[in-house]
Motif scaffolding. Structure first.
Motif, short mmCIF file in Angstrom:
data_model
loop_
_atom_site.label_atom_id
_atom_site.label_comp_id
_atom_site.label_asym_id
_atom_site.label_seq_id
_atom_site.Cartn_x
_atom_site.Cartn_y
_atom_site.Cartn_z
N LEU A 1 0.83 -1.21 0.00
CA LEU A 1 0.00 0.00 0.00
C LEU A 1 0.87 1.26 0.00
N LEU A 2 1.94 1.24 0.79
CA LEU A 2 2.83 2.41 0.85
C LEU A 2 3.52 2.63 -0.49
N HIS A 3 3.91 1.51 -1.15
CA HIS A 3 4.52 1.64 -2.48
C HIS A 3 3.53 2.27 -3.46
N LYS B 1 15.79 -3.30 0.88
CA LYS B 1 16.39 -2.13 1.55
C LYS B 1 17.22 -1.31 0.54
N LYS B 2 17.98 -2.04 -0.30
CA LYS B 2 18.79 -1.33 -1.30
C LYS B 2 17.89 -0.60 -2.30
N ASP B 3 16.83 -1.30 -2.75
CA ASP B 3 15.94 -0.69 -3.76
C ASP B 3 15.25 0.55 -3.21
N VAL B 4 14.73 0.43 -1.98
CA VAL B 4 13.99 1.57 -1.39
C VAL B 4 14.93 2.76 -1.21
N THR B 5 16.14 2.49 -0.72
CA THR B 5 17.06 3.62 -0.47
C THR B 5 17.51 4.26 -1.79
N GLN B 6 17.67 3.44 -2.84
CA GLN B 6 18.04 4.02 -4.14
C GLN B 6 16.92 4.93 -4.66
N SER B 7 15.66 4.43 -4.53
CA SER B 7 14.52 5.26 -4.96
C SER B 7 14.49 6.55 -4.17
N TYR C 1 24.59 1.97 15.80
CA TYR C 1 24.95 0.93 14.85
C TYR C 1 24.09 1.01 13.61
N ASN C 2 24.62 0.45 12.54
CA ASN C 2 23.99 0.53 11.22
C ASN C 2 23.27 -0.79 10.94
N PRO C 3 21.93 -0.77 10.82
CA PRO C 3 21.22 -2.02 10.56
C PRO C 3 21.18 -2.40 9.07
N MET C 4 21.74 -1.54 8.23
CA MET C 4 21.64 -1.78 6.79
C MET C 4 22.71 -2.76 6.30
N PRO C 5 22.42 -3.47 5.20
CA PRO C 5 23.42 -4.43 4.68
C PRO C 5 24.47 -3.76 3.80
N PHE C 6 24.55 -2.44 3.87
CA PHE C 6 25.56 -1.71 3.09
C PHE C 6 26.04 -0.54 3.93
N GLU C 7 27.13 0.09 3.48
CA GLU C 7 27.71 1.21 4.22
C GLU C 7 26.70 2.36 4.30
N LEU C 8 26.56 2.91 5.50
CA LEU C 8 25.59 3.99 5.71
C LEU C 8 26.34 5.30 5.91
N ARG C 9 26.08 6.25 5.03
CA ARG C 9 26.72 7.56 5.16
C ARG C 9 25.75 8.51 5.86
#
Length: 937
Positions: free
Chosen positions: A463-465, A500-506, A606-614
């Protein structure tokens, strides 16, 4: 009949249908302004009667629906009101002609009509006419409501005459057969004289009279007619009209049981609206004064004067349970005719509204389920949207929130269907927003911060998408960012690594055009979208306010009472005070920060993401004191584990400062994260006192820094350690430069010294200085340097180092000698315990195992500026590490026989262990000069 009216409710059966339409070009705003005034006259008391007429106004009504007016009279357009603009007398004949053409559209069913003309003035307007009303403008039309009431009374006169005409038993006349449009061809060539046909005609006419009685405000009469119609029609298996008679019976019973109406907001107007007074309302309440009578007692006026024939009302009015049973039966009969789909659908909707009033949700859902599967002709997209929206509203009314949301979402998707040339993304977005509560979603991230997650996360994410997509198609990037931020913040635990990667890229692609902010977004309809701070990117586990470095910590000058004694209470101890202090301690911290000095707060993140968080622009949020936050940027490795981050800032004023949280910028979204909204954050307190500014002192010395770090017993840290090597008896100057590196005047300076960690006995003063020379350079302005000189003098006892007592005996005289550890020690008579030294090892000059260490701390207490006025000072400590070496050794001691009793001769072998030439002075003796490494007796 092809267009269903989803807003129908049971009480609409007692209304007269009036259509209000514009003729020619009428501004929409003006038309609806007049329409609103007209539709306010929705119920009218009939003169000389206790009856009330109810009117249903429509500004659009398909003429084909009008053809079903004989089947159910509330579907018949009985009144037409037209609104037009006419500016000159020339246009008038043409306008009037249009009015007549318009009347022909509904001509066969109309009882009466009116034309409201705006803008025309002159002779024409002065002619008295009943069907036309002239008004100079839309603002000068005070009599509209009065005209409408007169119009409704004229409708009543026609209605009443028709009712009386049909209700009177004219046994000699043939009763006409009423039929619905699709039946007409079926009745061609039927035997009109058969008993079956006559019964059908009678049954349908009875049902029709029941409708007219209900519209004319004669509820009890209508019930009687409906009952008679049901009996007649059942006997001839006329199922379509039997269904209609049963539905009429249900409607009349509903009106009796629920005078407030079943249609929600629409129906409530009947309870209070219009010109009906409370007294008239009570008078009219069906059954209050009208009493149900036997069919035989009916006369042309409806009620026989002989009241002895009256019987109990309950006989004909259905009970709430029976109403539903009869609705079910009626709907089953409608279901036999595919052309009656609209009638069946509307009956389902009416039954659901009644069940909602009775709070019988499960049965209501069965009716609704049936309504979903009723096949109508090919619906347009707009009709589909309306259908699903109404289904959704009805499900909401019976408490089926998820089902309601399901249909509302279908309606939303329909708004943007591919078949629509111009998809309505705004309508789609609005409908999607309305589905949120049904799926346990809100737009406030606060609702998701406490307790367990409610609702199905997968559906919520979908629904949010869809909200994000609709926002993008509406051309509103700020909304996209807000909804995507909400998705990332609240659904983080349910997103896969790839998602997570897709949402952050968008999100980053949207924030490149429109950065995310902490402002509330207000939609055109007034709905507010609260900001979404990223409290999980990164997750903060603890917040700790750090004390200033030791050398910069402020100290309060001791008052007479002592620092910790509170003078506010006369009692030495009070448990109440202690208790409240304990609560305060949770928030207040026992150290102080200083105005103008950099202060630090340590966060464990701490960073819960599976990639580096800037994380960019991370800084503190504070209240109470003007605070300049110095933002930091950090890069946290993927799933980093706990990671310390220090945030710094400078308080610019004094008072209490409270650290409320921190701000960040992640993926282009700016967030203000408040500690109150962070569950499970550990903190040592958030409020600290900021005291007035103090000067800052920096020390530099002429001596090299020491590798030894002094550990004073008090636990204070020492900012600088210096070391020096001296020979015993040597004096050296220590030049200390005092630089004021702060912004305040350095006004006061006190210097104290303390020797630490030494067991040695000192002869004379170890450290001496003259403070006056330095103080004459004060007050020291920022950036200025003062010089302070300390004299270091070492006088130590290097004898007795190993406590070896050698017995020297010469000529019977025994003297205790104290040979010292020296390279050339020769033992005359070694004791048994003492081990003789190896001569080769001992002969090396420079075996300095005899170095002695002295350590001292110089304390500089200084103050100045506003902090000095408040009684604060700072303490700076200088550690001094001195290594003292002996300058001479006495390698051998012996005695000579005395020549007199007054004196004896002591012989000493003196060894110079330094690299310099020494002069040794003894009392009454000449000076002895020793070269480096030389030994003399």
């Amino acid at each position: 009949m092809s267009v269903p009216d989803y807003m129908q409710c049971a009480e609409d059966h007692q209304t007269l249908l009036v259509v209000v339409q514009p003729i020619g070009i009428v501004p929409e705003e003006s038309f609806f302004r007049i329409y609103k005034r007209i539709s306010a006259v929705s119920q009218v008391n009939v003169r000389d009667s206790q009856r009330v007429l109810y009117i249903r106004y429509r500004h659009h009504y398909p003429p084909e629906n009008n053809e079903w007016g004989d089947f159910q009279t509330h579907r018949k357009v009985v009144g037409l009101i037209t609104i037009t603009e006419c500016s000159s007398a020339k246009e008038w004949p043409q306008t009037f002609e249009k009015f007549h053409l318009h009347k022909e559209m509904y001509g066969s069913t109309l009882y009466d009509s009116r034309l409201f003309v705006f803008g025309l003035q002159g002779e024409i307007t002065e002619q008295p006419r009943t069907d036309v009303a002239f008004y100079p403008s839309y603002n000068e039309c005070e009599t509209v409501e009065k005209r409408i009431e007169d119009f409704i009374e004229s409708l009543f006169i026609v209605l009443e005459s028709k009712r009386l005409d049909r209700a009177t038993d004219k046994s000699g006349d043939k009763i006409p057969l009423l039929c619905v449009p699709f039946e007409k061809k079926d009745f061609v060539g039927l035997d009109t004289d058969s008993r079956h046909y006559k019964k059908r005609c009678q049954g349908r006419m009875r049902k029709h009279v029941g409708d007219l009685c209900l519209q004319a405000g004669m509820l009890q009469d209508s019930l009687v007619h409906y009952h008679m119609a049901v009996e007649l029609l059942r006997s001839v298996n006329d199922f379509l009209w039997l269904g209609a008679a049963l539905e009429g019976l249900c409607s009349a019973s509903v009106i009796y049981h629920y005078p407030g109406g079943t249609g929600g907001k629409v129906g409530s107007r009947r309870a209070q609206g219009g010109s009906l007074s409370a007294e008239a309302g009570n008078r009219h309440r069906p059954g209050a004064q009208e009493v149900l009578i036997d069919p035989g007692a009916l006369t042309s006026n409806g009620i026989n004067a002989d009241t002895s024939a009256e019987i109990g009302r309950a006989k004909n009015c259905l009970s709430p349970e029976d109403i539903i049973e009869k609705y079910k039966e009626a709907i089953s009969y409608y279901g036999k005719y595919k052309n009656a789909g609209v009638i069946e659908l509307e009956a389902c909707v009416k039954a659901v509204r009644v069940l909602a009033m009775q709070k019988r949700s499960m049965e209501a859902s069965e009716f609704l389920q049936n309504a979903v599967y009723i096949n109508l002709r090919q619906l347009s997209e707009e009709e589909k949207i309306q259908r699903y929206s109404i289904l959704s509203e009805l499900y909401e009314r019976i408490g089926f929130h998820r089902k309601s949301a399901f249909f509302k979402r279908i309606a939303a998707m329909q708004c943007a269907a591919p078949s629509i040339p111009e998809p309505g993304w705004r309508a789609c977005y609005k409908l999607l927003l309305e589905t949120l509560p049904g799926y346990s979603l809100s737009l406030d991230p606060q609702d998701f911060s406490k307790g367990t997650h409610r609702g199905w996360a997968a559906v919520q994410m979908r629904l949010l998408h869809e909200l994000v997509y609709a926002s993008r198609r509406m051309g509103n990037p700020a909304l996209c960012v807000r909804h995507l931020s909400f998705l990332l913040q609240t659904m983080l635990d349910f997103l896969s690594d790839q998602e997570k990667k897709d949402v952050t890229q968008s999100l980053e692609s949207y924030t490149a055009k429109c950065p995310g902010t902490m402002e509330v977004i207000t939609l055109p309809d007034g709905l507010k979208l609260p900001p979404v701070p990223f409290t999980k990117l990164p997750i903060v586990k603890s917040v700790k306010l750090l004390n200033l470095p030791t050398s910069l910590r402020p100290h309060k000058m001791k008052s007479l009472l002592g620092q910790n004694v509170s003078t506010k209470s006369p009692f030495i101890y009070s448990p109440i005070i202690a208790h409240s202090r304990g609560e305060e301690r949770n928030k207040k911290i026992d150290f102080q920060w200083v105005q103008g000095d950099v202060c630090e707060v340590q966060l464990m993140v701490y960073n819960p993401m599976p990639f580096e968080l800037r994380v960019e622009n991370m800084g503190l949020l504070t209240t109470g004191v003007e605070f300049e936050s110095l933002p930091a940027a950090l890069s946290l490795p993927a799933e980093s584990g706990l990671y310390p981050v220090t945030l710094v800032g400078v308080p610019q004023t004094t008072g209490q400062i409270t650290v409320n949280g921190y701000h960040t910028s992640v993926f282009g979204v700016f967030s203000d994260c408040l500690l109150d909204n962070l569950p499970g954050v550990k903190t040592n307190g958030c409020t600290v006192e900021v005291i007035p500014a103090l000067p800052r002192l920096q020390i530099s010395t002429s001596l090299p820094r020491s590798a030894h770090t002094l550990q004073p017993s008090s636990g204070d840290e020492i900012s600088t350690n210096v070391s020096v090597q001296l020979y015993n008896g040597e004096t050296q100057q220590l030049i200390i430069k005092l630089e004021n590196i702060g912004t305040e005047l350095l006004e006061k300076l006190e210097v104290t010294a303390k020797t630490v960690n030494t067991k040695e006995k000192l002869y004379g003063d170890f450290l001496t200085w003259n403070l006056e020379d330095t103080l004459c350079q004060f007050p020291l302005k920022p950036g200025k340097i003062a010089t302070f000189i300390v004299n270091i003098k070492v006088k130590l006892d290097f004898s007795c180092q190993e406590n070896l007592l050698q017995d020297l005996s010469d000529d019977g005289i025994s003297v205790s000698g104290l040979p010292l550890s020296s390279p050339f020690r020769q033992v005359v008579k070694p004791r048994v315990e003492t081990k003789p030294l190896n001569p080769q090892e001992s002969s090396k000059v420079g075996d300095f195992s005899h170095v002695k260490t002295l350590e001292a701390i110089l304390n500089f207490k200084y103050s100045g500026g506003p902090g000095h006025a408040e009684g604060y000072y700072r303490n700076l400590a200088l550690g001094l590490h001195v290594e003292a070496e002996p300058s001479v050794f006495f390698t051998r001691i012996s005695t000579l026989p005395a020549t007199s009793t007054r004196q004896c001769h002591l012989l000493l072998d003196v060894f110079n262990s330094t690299e310099h030439e020494l002069t040794i002075s003894a009392r009454n003796n000449e000076d002895l000069i020793l070269h480096s490494g030389e030994c003399q007796r």
